[in-house]
Design a protein around this motif. Sequence first.
Motif, PDB file in Angstrom:
ATOM      1  N   HIS A  34     -72.020  76.408  -9.437  1.00 64.53           N
ATOM      2  CA  HIS A  34     -72.785  75.716  -7.786  1.00 64.53           C
ATOM      3  C   HIS A  34     -71.787  75.484  -6.672  1.00 64.53           C
ATOM      4  CE1 HIS A  34     -71.195  71.927  -9.254  1.00 64.53           C
ATOM      5  NE2 HIS A  34     -71.757  71.813 -10.141  1.00 64.53           N
ATOM      6  N   GLN A  35     -71.768  75.203  -6.078  1.00 68.64           N
ATOM      7  CA  GLN A  35     -70.736  74.906  -4.871  1.00 68.64           C
ATOM      8  C   GLN A  35     -69.880  74.327  -5.310  1.00 68.64           C
ATOM      9  OE1 GLN A  35     -70.679  76.372  -2.290  1.00 68.64           O
ATOM     10  NE2 GLN A  35     -72.140  77.731  -2.960  1.00 68.64           N
ATOM     11  N   SER A  39     -65.715  75.072  -4.894  1.00 71.96           N
ATOM     12  CA  SER A  39     -64.756  74.532  -3.436  1.00 71.96           C
ATOM     13  C   SER A  39     -63.758  74.454  -4.538  1.00 71.96           C
ATOM     14  CB  SER A  39     -64.856  72.399  -3.290  1.00 71.96           C
ATOM     15  OG  SER A  39     -65.491  72.222  -4.557  1.00 71.96           O
ATOM     16  N   ARG A 186     -72.537  67.307  -6.549  1.00 70.13           N
ATOM     17  CA  ARG A 186     -73.107  68.858  -7.333  1.00 70.13           C
ATOM     18  C   ARG A 186     -72.646  68.736  -8.791  1.00 70.13           C
ATOM     19  NH1 ARG A 186     -75.521  71.950  -3.840  1.00 70.13           N
ATOM     20  NH2 ARG A 186     -74.776  72.177  -1.183  1.00 70.13           N
TER      21      ARG A 186
END
Length: 285
Positions: A34-35, A39, A186
């Motif tokens: 996921h994001q 990152s 997240r």
Amino acid sequence: MQVFKEKTLLKAAVKAAKSNAKIIGLVPTMGALHQGHLSLVKQALQECDQVIISIFVNPTQFDNPADLEKYPRTLEEDIRLLKQADPELWIFTPTAKELYGENISAEQFNFDGLEQVMEGKHRNGHFDGVGTIVKRLFEVITPHKAFFGEKDFQQLQIVRKLIDKTGLPVEIVGCPILREENGLARSSRNERLNTFEREEASFIYKTLLKVNELFGTKSAEYIQNWVEGQFKNHQVLKLEYFEIANTQTLEKINRKRKGNTYRAFIAAYVGEVRLIDNIALNNEE
């Protein structure tokens, strides 16, 4: 983009890259990207010449077989996301046999007590599994740097302790927590929440923000009781633990002391889904 399944081929590629003076970065993951993961990849790309993402659902860090079974596996989508992020990334997707051989079991570690609190207290053998897989990845890939998210802050500190104990020449880089719009940290586990549960789970971060506010004027005991009361009255979330701990030792706080830094940690259930989060606390007195 290169995808490696065999460690011998990856080792050879890393050796060649190092011979050209390239800095090697590693982002260890269990997939379902996921994001938040992206990152970490972004930060690794800023600091390294060649970035490797490992995707491996590590069986030895699950104390609950059902949790291992339910863990999302989305390799094709993961590769697609990583290719979009940077087509020059390398991906390592070994089998358990490739990393462990015939004996899929965890080594035993002494992390000076870091492994006995919070997650370690509630997930038997978890950090032996984490230590085992991280050590093996470091030995196979030999990165200069490895990137870990602060959402799993206890894990981050344990990996740092692993480096202290083993002397492996890897720089550990902690990366800030990436959050959804409602503040929820997240996590791959968020995908198991429905829309209603996902919104309700934002209560965890809202509670942590209030804890940070209270920490300036209230005692640890007051805050502990306040948090437990907040969760006791919540209709959806069930608190597993809340602790304010020393950032370095992860020991539970009795009273604030000048020169020390602290974080607040929460683990809670939304239905059957277990979520964790933490926040750095203002230590000015």
